[in-house]
Design a protein around this motif. Sequence first.
Motif, PDB file in Angstrom:
ATOM      1  N   ASN A   1       0.845  -1.283  -0.555  1.00  0.00           N
ATOM      2  CA  ASN A   1      -0.456   0.030  -0.052  1.00  0.00           C
ATOM      3  C   ASN A   1       0.890   1.095  -0.105  1.00  0.00           C
ATOM      4  O   ASN A   1      -0.079   2.317   0.032  1.00  0.00           O
ATOM      5  CB  ASN A   1      -1.093  -0.318   1.904  1.00  0.00           C
ATOM      6  CG  ASN A   1      -1.828  -0.973   1.069  1.00  0.00           C
ATOM      7  OD1 ASN A   1      -2.450  -1.549   0.045  1.00  0.00           O
ATOM      8  ND2 ASN A   1      -2.430  -1.100   2.180  1.00  0.00           N
ATOM      9  N   GLU A   2       2.272   1.104  -0.091  1.00  0.00           N
ATOM     10  CA  GLU A   2       2.858   2.245   0.723  1.00  0.00           C
ATOM     11  C   GLU A   2       3.615   2.539  -1.593  1.00  0.00           C
ATOM     12  O   GLU A   2       3.801   1.898  -1.924  1.00  0.00           O
ATOM     13  CB  GLU A   2       4.110   2.141   0.755  1.00  0.00           C
ATOM     14  CG  GLU A   2       4.623   3.494   1.032  1.00  0.00           C
ATOM     15  CD  GLU A   2       5.841   3.369   2.650  1.00  0.00           C
ATOM     16  OE1 GLU A   2       6.369   4.780   2.935  1.00  0.00           O
ATOM     17  OE2 GLU A   2       6.007   1.860   2.463  1.00  0.00           O
TER      18      GLU A   2
ATOM     19  N   ARG B   1      -0.628   4.829   0.564  1.00  0.00           N
ATOM     20  CA  ARG B   1      -1.498   5.070   1.522  1.00  0.00           C
ATOM     21  C   ARG B   1      -0.994   3.939   2.952  1.00  0.00           C
ATOM     22  O   ARG B   1      -1.418   2.985   2.867  1.00  0.00           O
ATOM     23  CB  ARG B   1      -2.931   3.545   0.936  1.00  0.00           C
ATOM     24  CG  ARG B   1      -3.898   4.148   0.116  1.00  0.00           C
ATOM     25  CD  ARG B   1      -5.360   3.212   0.198  1.00  0.00           C
ATOM     26  NE  ARG B   1      -5.538   3.991  -0.901  1.00  0.00           N
ATOM     27  CZ  ARG B   1      -6.153   3.898  -2.315  1.00  0.00           C
ATOM     28  NH1 ARG B   1      -5.381   3.613  -2.751  1.00  0.00           N
ATOM     29  NH2 ARG B   1      -7.412   5.101  -2.373  1.00  0.00           N
ATOM     30  N   THR B   2      -0.445   5.081   3.430  1.00  0.00           N
ATOM     31  CA  THR B   2       1.185   4.094   4.399  1.00  0.00           C
ATOM     32  C   THR B   2       0.477   4.166   5.883  1.00  0.00           C
ATOM     33  O   THR B   2       0.862   3.249   6.719  1.00  0.00           O
ATOM     34  CB  THR B   2       2.412   5.303   4.182  1.00  0.00           C
ATOM     35  OG1 THR B   2       2.457   5.306   2.773  1.00  0.00           O
ATOM     36  CG2 THR B   2       3.155   4.657   4.908  1.00  0.00           C
TER      37      THR B   2
ATOM     38  N   GLY C   1       2.900  -0.049   5.498  1.00  0.00           N
ATOM     39  CA  GLY C   1       3.848   0.330   4.673  1.00  0.00           C
ATOM     40  C   GLY C   1       5.134  -0.554   4.542  1.00  0.00           C
ATOM     41  O   GLY C   1       4.738  -1.529   5.159  1.00  0.00           O
TER      42      GLY C   1
ATOM     43  N   ASP D   1       4.696  -7.555  -4.282  1.00  0.00           N
ATOM     44  CA  ASP D   1       3.974  -6.502  -3.450  1.00  0.00           C
ATOM     45  C   ASP D   1       2.569  -6.206  -5.120  1.00  0.00           C
ATOM     46  O   ASP D   1       3.585  -6.502  -5.999  1.00  0.00           O
ATOM     47  CB  ASP D   1       4.968  -5.364  -3.433  1.00  0.00           C
ATOM     48  CG  ASP D   1       3.636  -3.752  -3.290  1.00  0.00           C
ATOM     49  OD1 ASP D   1       2.695  -4.246  -2.417  1.00  0.00           O
ATOM     50  OD2 ASP D   1       3.551  -3.191  -4.198  1.00  0.00           O
TER      51      ASP D   1
ATOM     52  N   SER E   1      -1.866   1.147  -3.620  1.00  0.00           N
ATOM     53  CA  SER E   1      -0.966   2.572  -3.462  1.00  0.00           C
ATOM     54  C   SER E   1      -1.175   3.107  -5.108  1.00  0.00           C
ATOM     55  O   SER E   1      -1.389   3.039  -5.135  1.00  0.00           O
ATOM     56  CB  SER E   1       0.632   1.292  -4.004  1.00  0.00           C
ATOM     57  OG  SER E   1       0.454   1.373  -5.152  1.00  0.00           O
TER      58      SER E   1
ATOM     59  N   LYS F   1       7.259   3.724  -6.565  1.00  0.00           N
ATOM     60  CA  LYS F   1       7.840   2.613  -5.767  1.00  0.00           C
ATOM     61  C   LYS F   1       9.082   2.101  -5.041  1.00  0.00           C
ATOM     62  O   LYS F   1       9.029   1.504  -4.015  1.00  0.00           O
ATOM     63  CB  LYS F   1       6.914   0.904  -6.394  1.00  0.00           C
ATOM     64  CG  LYS F   1       6.129  -0.127  -5.185  1.00  0.00           C
ATOM     65  CD  LYS F   1       5.278  -0.423  -5.395  1.00  0.00           C
ATOM     66  CE  LYS F   1       3.852  -0.180  -5.170  1.00  0.00           C
ATOM     67  NZ  LYS F   1       2.940  -1.323  -5.213  1.00  0.00           N
TER      68      LYS F   1
ATOM     69  N   THR G   1      10.087   4.646  -3.047  1.00  0.00           N
ATOM     70  CA  THR G   1      10.287   3.910  -2.030  1.00  0.00           C
ATOM     71  C   THR G   1      10.496   3.401  -1.067  1.00  0.00           C
ATOM     72  O   THR G   1      10.449   3.296   0.038  1.00  0.00           O
ATOM     73  CB  THR G   1       8.419   4.728  -1.794  1.00  0.00           C
ATOM     74  OG1 THR G   1       8.017   5.692  -2.888  1.00  0.00           O
ATOM     75  CG2 THR G   1       8.025   4.485  -0.675  1.00  0.00           C
TER      76      THR G   1
END
Length: 459
Positions: free
Chosen positions: A68-69, A72-73, A77, A95, A100, A113, A116
């Motif tokens: 989700n990161e 939507r962390t 995350g 993932d 995300s 992504k 991140t």
Amino acid sequence: MPFSEPAVIRSRRAVLPDGERPADVLIRDGRIERVAAHGSLTAGHGELVDLGDTALLPGLVDTHVHVNEPGRTEWEGFATATRAAAAGGVTTIIDMPLNSVPPTTTPAGLEVKRKTAEGQAWVDLGFWGGAVPGNVPDLEPLHRAGVFGFKSFLAPSGVDEFPHVEAADLEAALAEQARIGALAIIHAEDPAVLDAAPQQPGVHYRDFLASRPAGAETAAVARLLDAARRTGARVHILHVSSAAVLPLLRRARADGVQVTAETCPHYLTLAAEQVPDGDTAFKCCPPIRDEANRDALWEALANGEFTAVVSDHSPSTPDLKLLPEFGGSGDFAAAWGGIASLQLGLPAVWTEARRRGHALADVVRWMSAGPAELVGLTGTKGAIAAGCDADLVAFDPDGEFAVHAGELHHRNPVTPYAGRTLSGAVRTTWLRGRAVDTGAEPFGRQLVRPVNYRPAEGS
């Protein structure tokens, strides 16, 4: 249990590709150099870690995780998800491309992504791409960039930025994936069947279950298999909850369609009859079905009809789950659908597997070797064998513990396993020869799909 390499890990219950037996495992430079007879490697080979009767498993490979990161962390995350994975004996995750923001549907989204995730992962990780309406031109560049395949939804995904594919979109995406040799992974529920089902808001799980009937899965799988026949695409059915799809898969495989399937711990260990009214921690799509269906899934798993058992870890904040203990309404229709279980999959499956007469070797095949094969990581992940990464788990199959949601490593204290007593305790997880929880910083690597990998045909 940290150690200095080279090192030998000794166990009287090492789960190897040919079964469970006593063994010594020699580790050097983050890889397994040799598997030898129990007690045969001396102190001259390196530091000895003797596990005694504690089992030694290969690290689990979970190919279905929603981190989700970014975007939507607050739901989850990379740091929290991968720490939970390591605590549960999972050393590799792949993932999912949605939840995300941006989703992984373009090369630019993939790059965001990856950047991140840098420096946050406690385990090794890779990424799925997404196939959505209009992004066929992005599939080949994403494939060249190393995504492990492409996810599509046949019904609404629940987030606007990742729309589902209609018939023409699906055909185009599968044709392109067949051309480039990519794996299509599919959330298979039919929107027409869902729209026709009774929609009754409220706290009663039976009403939610009626709103997501098994017929939605069978209709979607049938449509998908027809498209796979026409295009020659290799397809993988995600999170099968209904045993009613199994005859369709058997016939398709007999006809030469290249199709595999997975199921999840919650479908194997939980049942509709056990879900309390208002306990929306149990809500997922497709839903947890009844005990008879669960038995049929276990029979299919024992018969080799599922390639993998993976978590579909899809958490959210407690307010989105509408849980009464957090001040929510307990309305199953309105709550976010997703099960948070990344840290608990191994003990949950082992608890039920042992009750049904299965061995640790079966669990390793379902949760480690099978998922590794699905994504082309055989030879690197998923086995205690020479040449593989030294991703290992010290697992006490007789250890018991009560699940307390607030003590889990994933970001939000919500799980349907809360209050349950599970069998099987992870004592130590090693990633490429290093104990995960002893270092000061995460050291997981980002993985890419092997260049020459083509997904295995349906088993």
